[in-house]
Design an enzyme around this catalytic site. Structure first.
Site, PDB file in Angstrom:
ATOM      1  N   GLU A 135     -11.302 -11.728  13.868  1.00 54.58           N
ATOM      2  CA  GLU A 135     -12.071 -11.673  12.679  1.00 54.58           C
ATOM      3  C   GLU A 135     -11.858 -12.936  12.224  1.00 54.58           C
ATOM      4  O   GLU A 135     -12.836 -13.582  11.520  1.00 54.58           O
ATOM      5  CB  GLU A 135     -11.236 -10.781  11.602  1.00 54.58           C
TER       6      GLU A 135
ATOM      7  N   SER B 286       0.631  -1.366  -0.067  1.00 49.59           N
ATOM      8  CA  SER B 286       0.204   0.007   0.080  1.00 49.59           C
ATOM      9  C   SER B 286       0.824   1.356  -0.108  1.00 49.59           C
ATOM     10  O   SER B 286       0.759   2.062  -0.899  1.00 49.59           O
ATOM     11  CB  SER B 286      -0.852   0.060   1.366  1.00 49.59           C
ATOM     12  N   GLY B 287       1.844   1.328   1.104  1.00 48.13           N
ATOM     13  CA  GLY B 287       2.778   2.628   0.982  1.00 48.13           C
ATOM     14  C   GLY B 287       3.599   2.776   0.032  1.00 48.13           C
ATOM     15  O   GLY B 287       3.717   4.172  -0.860  1.00 48.13           O
TER      16      GLY B 287
ATOM     17  N   TYR C 170      -7.364  -7.764  16.637  1.00 49.57           N
ATOM     18  CA  TYR C 170      -8.510  -7.743  15.389  1.00 49.57           C
ATOM     19  C   TYR C 170      -8.236  -9.010  14.527  1.00 49.57           C
ATOM     20  O   TYR C 170      -9.349  -9.534  13.835  1.00 49.57           O
ATOM     21  CB  TYR C 170      -8.398  -6.487  14.679  1.00 49.57           C
TER      22      TYR C 170
ATOM     23  N   THR D  68       0.616  -6.789   1.676  1.00 46.97           N
ATOM     24  CA  THR D  68      -0.177  -7.423   2.587  1.00 46.97           C
ATOM     25  C   THR D  68      -1.849  -7.277   2.480  1.00 46.97           C
ATOM     26  O   THR D  68      -2.639  -8.052   2.288  1.00 46.97           O
ATOM     27  CB  THR D  68       0.316  -7.167   4.189  1.00 46.97           C
ATOM     28  N   CYS D  69      -1.928  -5.945   2.131  1.00 46.12           N
ATOM     29  CA  CYS D  69      -3.404  -5.699   2.231  1.00 46.12           C
ATOM     30  C   CYS D  69      -4.181  -6.408   1.040  1.00 46.12           C
ATOM     31  O   CYS D  69      -5.076  -7.020   1.178  1.00 46.12           O
ATOM     32  CB  CYS D  69      -3.566  -4.010   1.659  1.00 46.12           C
TER      33      CYS D  69
ATOM     34  N   ALA E 131     -11.559  -0.101  12.026  1.00 42.52           N
ATOM     35  CA  ALA E 131     -12.968  -1.071  12.022  1.00 42.52           C
ATOM     36  C   ALA E 131     -12.372  -2.396  12.232  1.00 42.52           C
ATOM     37  O   ALA E 131     -11.193  -2.686  11.927  1.00 42.52           O
ATOM     38  CB  ALA E 131     -13.614  -0.938  10.639  1.00 42.52           C
TER      39      ALA E 131
ATOM     40  N   HIS F 179     -34.260   7.534   8.295  1.00 37.72           N
ATOM     41  CA  HIS F 179     -35.384   6.427   8.768  1.00 37.72           C
ATOM     42  C   HIS F 179     -35.667   5.756   7.797  1.00 37.72           C
ATOM     43  O   HIS F 179     -36.112   5.973   6.622  1.00 37.72           O
ATOM     44  CB  HIS F 179     -36.466   7.313   9.693  1.00 37.72           C
TER      45      HIS F 179
ATOM     46  N   CYS G 217      -6.398  -7.183   4.162  1.00 37.27           N
ATOM     47  CA  CYS G 217      -7.673  -6.556   4.148  1.00 37.27           C
ATOM     48  C   CYS G 217      -8.428  -7.157   3.067  1.00 37.27           C
ATOM     49  O   CYS G 217      -9.671  -7.648   3.450  1.00 37.27           O
ATOM     50  CB  CYS G 217      -7.348  -5.132   3.402  1.00 37.27           C
TER      51      CYS G 217
ATOM     52  N   GLU H 204      10.119  -5.680  -5.566  1.00 34.64           N
ATOM     53  CA  GLU H 204       9.125  -6.440  -4.993  1.00 34.64           C
ATOM     54  C   GLU H 204       9.347  -7.897  -5.398  1.00 34.64           C
ATOM     55  O   GLU H 204       9.883  -8.288  -6.402  1.00 34.64           O
ATOM     56  CB  GLU H 204       7.559  -6.124  -5.351  1.00 34.64           C
TER      57      GLU H 204
ATOM     58  N   LYS I  14      -9.255 -10.989   3.811  1.00 36.63           N
ATOM     59  CA  LYS I  14     -10.078 -11.390   4.873  1.00 36.63           C
ATOM     60  C   LYS I  14     -11.541 -10.646   4.862  1.00 36.63           C
ATOM     61  O   LYS I  14     -12.313 -11.363   5.308  1.00 36.63           O
ATOM     62  CB  LYS I  14      -9.170 -10.750   6.016  1.00 36.63           C
TER      63      LYS I  14
ATOM     64  N   GLY J  64      -6.089 -11.830  20.975  1.00 36.35           N
ATOM     65  CA  GLY J  64      -7.375 -11.069  21.143  1.00 36.35           C
ATOM     66  C   GLY J  64      -7.225  -9.854  20.501  1.00 36.35           C
ATOM     67  O   GLY J  64      -8.244  -9.162  20.647  1.00 36.35           O
TER      68      GLY J  64
ATOM     69  N   GLU K 142     -28.962   6.223  12.338  1.00 39.28           N
ATOM     70  CA  GLU K 142     -29.951   7.560  13.031  1.00 39.28           C
ATOM     71  C   GLU K 142     -29.823   7.392  14.570  1.00 39.28           C
ATOM     72  O   GLU K 142     -30.046   8.611  14.930  1.00 39.28           O
ATOM     73  CB  GLU K 142     -31.226   7.485  12.349  1.00 39.28           C
TER      74      GLU K 142
END
Lengths: 557, 436
Positions: free
Chosen positions: A267, A90-91, A263, A127-128, A427, A522, A133, A110, A136, A261, A527
């Site tokens: 996941e 990514s970076g 993420y 990795t992503c 998230a 709604h 990401c 790479e 997964k 324990g 909301e």
């Protein structure tokens, strides 16, 4: 020239300034990081957190007058590339293509593609895309359908025979998508005019990178090699898998023990549980998701338990044993858990800084092996920079993108941009998922003292008909003095999607009054965030020392 | 119970009223205004027709349109119907559903009715807990301070009140419907067709015939279609008949909506109206806002006008549409500066595997001079959930720069909103499109 620069560095550090805030234009590269030039460390300036455990004795050797010179490789001062990036994740990709678009001649190095990473294998996208990401999330989607199927019954759906899942199809589809994305990344780089060099890049000196025996000179080097999962050194660790393998298993685990324990562990717990595996999660501490808001941690564990996941708190692995039937047993501080088809360690990742030539080049690392950088992502070596997980700041793709972009725009675009790591929304794609931005209640109390906390714990509309015990928790933390919303945390269906727009508002300095003045959409879950009128609790501790027991307690005022 | 109340501005004579506020209609607006007024210390009564899923001049129910025959049941049915698409999507994720998958409409409707009945009970409790007296029956205005209720028991009772609130909502009939952003309308239409809905644009129904086993529909384009059900969804009309408004002198708009000022006051000083019956923005959260503001204005010691700027809304098509702020057309006509339009059309991650040929479309409208975000729109899964936070951002006058400096949540659809770097087009106030 060199002497003047060193003097300047000493002078600026004397005034408590760490760096010269000037856009870096080639060829007038003026690097005044005190690390390159000063023979003594600055005594006055405070050391920022990522420098705190920096110092390794051998680095003194890099403090020679030579490092103050821009190292000339070719006689006429030219380099093969203005930028060589090691690592096309990514970076690295972001930085490289931005730099190329700004006119620089760029190459990116790479490793060849494989789903499992190693010293010899990686792949464009990093990795992503390959083992983070993207896969997964696809597996989360795949495993969520079981919940949809359960929910659908209350809405009138029925199945003549029980739906079945085929793991191999899911993995094959996932891998096909990965390959497509790899091609996309290749095109992104080629279209930007970036040269792709396949192989393991290693730093020879501050202006030279070696790949497969061939040397390339670079005015600047960007390290974006990311990180990798680690397995603790316990007996039987060779039987354990990491997230890499978990995303590419030949068959679905029947009974899986997941250690960790955070993420990643959680996941995967959700993924395998959703697909029907028996899941046991072993956590060293007494709660999941260390570092997250306490109420969210409790709520998530409850919801995951309701979905059938078995948690073992305060239980740590000591050894893995394999029995004659091929099944694994996990010996812990509490006893023995048997008959696992797989044991997955999601206990942490480490930056990939071994065997890159960093020590020889004098690039500083911290005690975790992360490359130490300043606010501009510059290392202590003036021509070497680093972004992404290898710097272990905030290890998220969008942050790596931000760091890469800021680097490129600053170094090649004449701008002065520091990546901003404050209020980064995150998230966790557990089932149900978590979304949050800003401070936890606990951190908010520490920082502001006087805060108002609004919480709502409700049954989302879908659950009223599905009959399932799904609930959603949402929480807003407000600085009582300014009415500013300083933290929003939620756990329940759709929470990551909901959090994004909220993150924009929090970053823009939104107040609780502005939240309340926003009309709801709604019917939605979101909301609820704009309809919380009464604080669940008000905490008034400004100016007092906050006792340990108080933090997280609802017995305040 | 009689109480002494002063008449507003009149001859200064003291008059006793039975209530401070009498509300006709216990839907979103009516219940909100009533319970909040009671919370401010007012003595409040409310009347509502007896509960029934199908509304009429004699039937309604506490909770109103939203709870009984609007927002809630529709969302439940959307959930129920969405599963079909989910099952389709699951195939390429490795799921096999051997054997028949059956859908039992009756079961869905039964469970839906159970839920709305439960909510109807909840609304009754909300009113009771707030100390609001509930009368079951049809309300009618006799004079600016008197309401007559024809109770379901057969009795007819009259009550005097300082203020009357009309919150009788609306009913489905034939009317014009306002439009959304043109580009987004096209996206919704395309998605409907993609999911199997047959669209017949620019077509009118001229005749419906009963045939054996169903109905036959004739269009002005010569089409004849046999069908089980014909659903008319061409608009709704405010419920103002039977209230005796003419006799009392309450002014209406041409479309039958009750005329109110910014504070929801009618031309009669003691008579007020909120919600769909005023035909301002016909959404439950707006009715709630109007009711809250009214309660505060009348009894909370603070005159407050509801704010209609940047009200977000959603259409729960599959996939849904959600918008906040100005559409592109509105921005062009209302803004004095050029606008920048940012669009993003992408295949959501789930569809890269499911194979569903459906793209998510997002749109941002930005004032080219001030950089203020004037409007946002999205059509795709989770759009309504995503748009709520965007609406909060618009409430703090967020600029495009602020959106761009917000780090994305990955992987999500929503992160696209903070990564739209290049404008798709620039439009001048007189509608000239400039390619960026």
């Amino acid at each position: 020239m060199a002497a003047a620069r060193c003097a300047f560095a000493a002078a600026s550090s004397f005034f408590g300034k760490y760096y010269l805030r000037r856009p870096l234009h080639s060829p007038r590269l003026i690097s005044v990081s005190p690390w390159t030039c000063a023979r003594t460390r600055p005594a006055v300036s405070p050391i920022p957190f990522h420098f705190s455990s920096w110092l390794i004795g051998e680095r003194a050797s890099s403090y020679s007058a030579d490092t103050c010179n821009v190292s000339s490789v070719a006689a006429d001062g030219s380099f093969d590339f203005e930028l060589i990036t090691i690592g096309a994740g990514s970076g690295g990709v972001r930085a490289s293509r931005f730099a190329a678009n700004l006119g620089a001649k760029v190459a990116v190095v790479e490793l060849p593609f494989a789903t499992i990473s190693s010293d010899q294998t990686g792949g464009l996208g990093g990795t992503c895309v390959i083992r983070g990401c993207v896969p997964k999330k696809l597996l989360v989607y795949g495993s969520k359908f079981s919940h949809d199927i359960e929910e659908s019954r209350g809405f009138g759906w029925s199945f003549e025979s029980e739906p079945k899942h085929d793991w191999a199809t899911l993995i094959a589809q996932k891998n096909a998508e990965l390959r497509r994305l790899l091609g996309v990344y290749k095109n992104i780089l080629s279209s930007a005019g970036v040269t792709i060099i396949e192989g393991r890049g290693k730093i020879v000196d501050k202006h030279t990178v070696e790949v497969n025996g061939k040397k390339y000179s670079a005015k600047r080097i960007l390290l974006a090699v990311g990180g990798r999962a680690v397995v603790p050194d316990i007996p039987g660790k060779e039987f354990a898998i990491t997230s890499d393998e978990a995303l590419d298993l030949p068959s679905q685990p029947k009974k899986i023990g997941i250690v960790g324990g955070g993420y990643i562990a959680l996941e995967f717990a959700g993924i395998f549980n959703g697909l029907g595996s028996e899941v046991h999660v072993f956590i060293r501490g007494n709660k999941v998701l260390r570092g997250y808001d306490e109420e969210i941690r409790d709520f998530l564990a409850d919801q995951m338990t309701l979905r059938g996941i078995n948690f073992h708190f305060e239980e740590s692995p000591l050894a893995i044993e394999k029995s004659s039937d091929g099944l694994l047993s996990l010996r812990t501080n509490k006893g023995m858990e048997r008959s696992f088809s797989h044991i997955l360690f999601g206990t942490g990742r480490r930056p990939n800084t071994k065997n890159l030539g960093l020590e020889e080049a004098g690039v500083g690392l911290d005690e975790n092996g992360a490359i130490v950088v300043d606010e501009y992502s510059r290392t202590n070596v003036d021509s070497i920079w680093a972004v992404g997980d290898v710097t272990n700041r905030v290890n998220l793709t969008p942050v790596a993108l931000m760091e890469g972009g800021a680097f490129a725009r600053t170094v090649f675009g004449g701008e002065d941009i520091k990546p901003d790591h404050v209020n980064v929304a995150t998230a966790v794609f557990t089932q149900p998922p978590v979304g949050c931005v800003g401070l936890t209640e606990e951190k908010a109390i520490e920082k502001y003292g006087d805060i108002d906390v609004y919480t709502t714990n409700f049954r989302p509309m879908k659950a009223t008909l599905s009959g399932l015990p799904d609930r959603t928790l949402m929480k807003i933390v407000v600085d009582a003095t300014t009415d500013k919303v300083i933290g929003v945390h939620m756990c329940g269906d759709d929470c990551p999607e909901i959090t994004q727009g909220i993150a924009i508002a929090v970053n823009a300095g939104v107040t609780k009054a502005q939240f309340d003045a926003t009309v709801g959409i709604h019917p939605t879950s979101a909301e609820e965030l704009v309809t919380m009128r009464t604080p669940t609790r008000k905490i008034r501790l400004k100016g007092t020392k906050v006792p340990e027991a108080v933090v997280g307690s609802s017995q305040i005022l | 119970m009689a109480r002494k109340m002063l008449v507003d501005g009149g001859d200064g004579m003291e008059v006793e009223f039975d209530y401070d506020l009498f509300t006709i209609g216990a839907g979103s607006g009516g219940v909100r205004a009533s319970r909040m007024s009671a919370g401010h210390g007012a003595k409040v009564a409310i009347c509502e027709l007896p509960f029934h899923p199908i509304s009429s001049e004699k039937l309604g129910g506490c909770g109103g349109t939203c709870v009984i025959r609007g927002c809630v049941p529709k969302k439940i049915l959307v959930y129920g119907s969405s599963f079909h698409g989910e099952f389709e999507d699951s195939k390429n994720f490795g799921w096999d559903m051997p054997g028949e998958i059956t859908f039992d409409w009756k079961r869905l409707i039964e469970n839906k009715t159970k839920e709305i009945t439960r909510l109807n009970g909840v609304y009754k409790r909300i009113l009771a807990n707030a100390g609001v007296t509930l009368f079951e029956g049809a309300g009618k205005i006799i004079d600016p301070h008197t309401v007559e209720v024809h109770l379901t028991t057969g009795e007819i009772k009259r009550f005097t009140t300082k203020h009357i609130l009309i919150a009788t909502g609306s009913s489905a009939v034939l009317l014009d419907i306002p439009g959304f952003d043109d580009e987004m309308r096209g996206v919704v239409a395309k998605n409907l067709e993609g999911r199997g809905v047959n669209l017949h644009p620019s077509t009118n129904i001229i005749k419906i015939e009963k045939i054996e086993g169903g109905l036959k529909v004739y269009s002005d384009r010569g089409e004849e279609i046999e069908t089980d059900v014909v659903l008319m969804a061409v608009g709704r009309k405010p419920n103002t008949t039977g209230l005796n408004l003419n006799a009392v002198g309450v002014e209406l708009h041409k479309d039958g909506a009750i005329k109110v000022d910014e504070y929801s006051q009618t031309n009669i000083p003691s008579i007020w109206a909120v919600g769909d019956v005023t035909n301002r923005i016909n959404l439950t959260p707006v009715a709630l806002m109007e009711g809250t503001c009214l309660a505060k204005t009348l009894f909370g010691g603070e005159k407050i006008k509801p704010d209609y700027e940047n009200v977000p809304c959603a259409v729960f098509s599959i996939p849904p549409l959600s918008v906040v702020g100005l559409s592109e057309q509105e921005a062009v006509s209302q803004t004095e500066n050029d606008i920048l339009v940012f669009t993003s059309s992408f295949t959501p991650m789930k569809n890269t595997i499911s194979g569903r040929q459906e793209k998510t479309v997002m749109k941002l409208i930005v004032d080219a001079k001030t950089d203020k975000v004037l409007g946002a729109a999205m059509c795709g899964p989770d759009a309504p959930e995503i748009m709520q936070g965007i609406a909060v951002a618009l409430k703090c006058n967020a600029t495009k720069a602020q959106l761009d400096s917000t780090v994305g949540i990955h992987p999500s659809a929503a992160e696209e909103f903070v990564t739209m770097r290049t404008a798709t087009r620039r439009v001048t106030p007189d509608g000239q499109v400039i390619k960026v």
